[in-house]
Design a protein around this motif. Structure first.
Motif, short mmCIF file in Angstrom:
data_model
loop_
_atom_site.label_atom_id
_atom_site.label_comp_id
_atom_site.label_asym_id
_atom_site.label_seq_id
_atom_site.Cartn_x
_atom_site.Cartn_y
_atom_site.Cartn_z
N CYS A 165 35.18 9.96 -16.75
CA CYS A 165 34.58 11.20 -17.26
C CYS A 165 33.11 10.99 -17.61
O CYS A 165 32.26 11.83 -17.29
N VAL B 286 35.44 18.41 -17.38
CA VAL B 286 35.19 16.98 -17.20
C VAL B 286 34.92 16.64 -15.74
O VAL B 286 33.97 15.92 -15.41
N VAL B 287 35.73 17.20 -14.85
CA VAL B 287 35.65 16.84 -13.43
C VAL B 287 34.50 17.55 -12.72
O VAL B 287 33.88 17.01 -11.81
N CYS B 288 34.23 18.80 -13.13
CA CYS B 288 33.11 19.59 -12.58
C CYS B 288 33.26 19.87 -11.09
O CYS B 288 32.26 20.10 -10.39
N LEU C 290 40.23 6.70 -17.69
CA LEU C 290 39.90 8.11 -17.51
C LEU C 290 38.62 8.48 -18.27
O LEU C 290 37.80 9.26 -17.77
N ALA C 291 38.44 7.88 -19.46
CA ALA C 291 37.24 8.14 -20.25
C ALA C 291 36.00 7.62 -19.53
O ALA C 291 34.95 8.28 -19.49
N THR D 78 40.19 19.86 -17.65
CA THR D 78 39.92 19.16 -16.39
C THR D 78 38.64 19.65 -15.74
O THR D 78 37.82 18.85 -15.29
N THR E 39 39.87 19.80 -9.78
CA THR E 39 40.50 20.57 -10.86
C THR E 39 41.85 21.11 -10.43
O THR E 39 42.83 21.05 -11.18
N LEU F 81 31.10 10.87 -14.44
CA LEU F 81 30.89 12.20 -13.88
C LEU F 81 29.78 12.95 -14.62
O LEU F 81 28.89 13.53 -14.00
N LEU F 82 29.84 12.92 -15.93
CA LEU F 82 28.84 13.62 -16.73
C LEU F 82 27.45 13.01 -16.56
O LEU F 82 26.45 13.72 -16.48
#
Length: 440
Positions: A11, A355-357, A7-8, A352, A362, A14-15
């Protein structure tokens, strides 16, 4: 530990894609590879494929609605429905009440059309342009637009996100709307009060002559391409009447689209081939001055969100099949016991969304982490749906780097600090928390 690491990584991806300007879809595809790899490791390739398919099946109704929405938004443009509504609405603008009217007009438009981005590209652009002519503060103007477009995106029975939330919580959209009305009226009235106060110095803006000059330019431009007759309102009336009668949403969209198609042929004198092309690629105006305002819609406009929903469905299937979110669910459950399910849902949605944007993800992921907090009976499902509507559906719009926010602010050319002025989006969960405390 492995789940948290994956998950990290997702994330960070995504960023990174957000900072680098890489399309979100690529990051989601990378995430799908990561999560599918985890699924294969836990259950094998066949079971992972089955998980993905089960996840996509839960969203198949929404996918059909996305197709119908693509057709509807194109035909509403071609039939003159959107230009007519905009032309009637802009004549109500007055300097002192401009910020309040911006919020109300965008709220009404998004409620009617069910689309935040479509409203931002039409009514939002109009209000932003007139606001700059008046010298209105960009932050207040952008905040009023942002709050308005997501007001209808949350509560409209034809909103794709409202329908998605109903789909993932397995609840009825019309019952959800009735529930939302109870939590909406107070933050809505408070927002109106704040926006009215913010616009009290409207007399210091440019004179009213410049307002009507600017409005007249748009109306004249619309009149060159559209008849702007009362007949153009029929598709909107169809939406309202059939929604009140609780007709199935897919049929509401279909009948409104058919009425718009007939109007485009008969009233606006559009050709059949021209309309068919618009259905696929979106409507395109012949007047360059209006391109940024009226162009859009069509099946192509839904391809990106269609793909995102499919991938998000795969995520949901894998998360549910492998119980990958179980560690996070445990933290949310503990928070729920210490506070209440709404606060826990709000916390999950905030984390969420940051992180997900992405609004779709979300909604789906927040529901995944909180779906057992209110019980599994009908009452619990309805309360869970209301919590999702009052958190995940709207909180994403308060994240400046999210897709949901960036597109709206870009359309209205408003600064990021406009997020601070999106009053309704803050007051909605705040009123829920205060009301809950008083009740208990």
């Amino acid at each position: 530990m492995t789940e948290i690491l994956i998950l990290a990584i997702f994330c960070v991806t995504l960023l990174t894609s957000l900072v680098a300007g890489v399309p979100l879809l690529y990051a989601l595809l990378f995430g799908l590879i990561l999560f599918a790899g985890y699924g294969v490791r836990c259950a094998g390739l066949r079971e992972t494929a089955k998980m993905c398919w089960n996840g996509v099946k839960t969203a198949r109704g929404v996918l059909l609605l996305f197709v119908l929405l693509g057709l509807l938004t194109s035909l509403w443009r071609a039939s003159g429905t959107i230009p007519t509504i905009v032309s009637y609405a802009v004549e109500l603008i007055h300097p002192t009440s401009f910020i309040l009217l911006t919020f109300l007009l965008n709220s009404a438009m998004s409620l009617l059309t069910g689309t935040a981005l479509g409203t931002a590209g039409t009514m939002g652009v109009i209000c932003a342009t007139v606001g700059r002519t008046l010298g209105v503060d960009d932050a207040w103007m952008g905040g009023a637009i942002l709050a308005g477009v997501y007001f209808g995106n949350r509560i409209s029975p034809i909103s794709s996100m409202a329908l998605l939330a109903a789909n993932v919580t397995k609840t009825d959209i019309y019952q959800n709307v009735r529930g939302m009305l109870k939590t909406t009226w107070l933050p809505f009235l408070l927002s109106c009060g704040i926006y009215f106060w913010a616009g009290l110095d409207g007399d210091s803006y440019c004179g009213e002559i410049s307002i009507y000059d600017r409005v007249e330019i748009y109306i004249e431009a619309f009149a060159q391409e559209f008849s702007l007759s009362h007949w153009a309102l029929i598709p909107a009336v169809v939406i309202i009447v059939l929604s009140v009668l609780r007709v199935r949403t897919s049929l509401v969209l279909l009948w409104s689209s058919l009425s718009a198609f007939v109007l485009a042929l008969v009233i606006e004198n559009k050709g059949v081939m021209e309309l068919l092309q618009s259905l696929v690629f979106g409507y395109k105006t012949s007047i360059p001055y209006l391109e940024g305002i009226i162009n859009g819609g069509g099946l192509v406009s839904m391809v990106n969100v269609f793909a995102i929903v499919v991938i998000a469905g795969c995520f949901g299937g894998i998360f549910k099949g492998t119980q990958m979110l179980l560690p996070l669910q445990s933290l949310v459950a503990k928070l729920s016991k210490r506070t209440n399910p709404f606060v826990a849902t709000l916390a999950a949605a905030v984390v969420t969304s940051c992180v997900v944007c992405n609004q779709t993800l979300t909604i789906i992921l927040t529901n995944q982490m909180t779906e057992n907090l209110n019980g599994s009976d009908d009452v619990g499902k309805n309360l869970q749906a209301l919590n999702i509507y009052d958190t995940a559906v709207t909180v994403i719009a308060l994240v400046p780097w999210s897709v949901a926010t960036a597109i709206v602010l870009n359309a209205s050319q408003a600064p990021n600090k406009a997020v601070l002025c999106a009053c309704f989006l803050y007051l909605l969960p705040l009123c829920r928390i205060i009301f809950k405390k008083k009740k208990t």
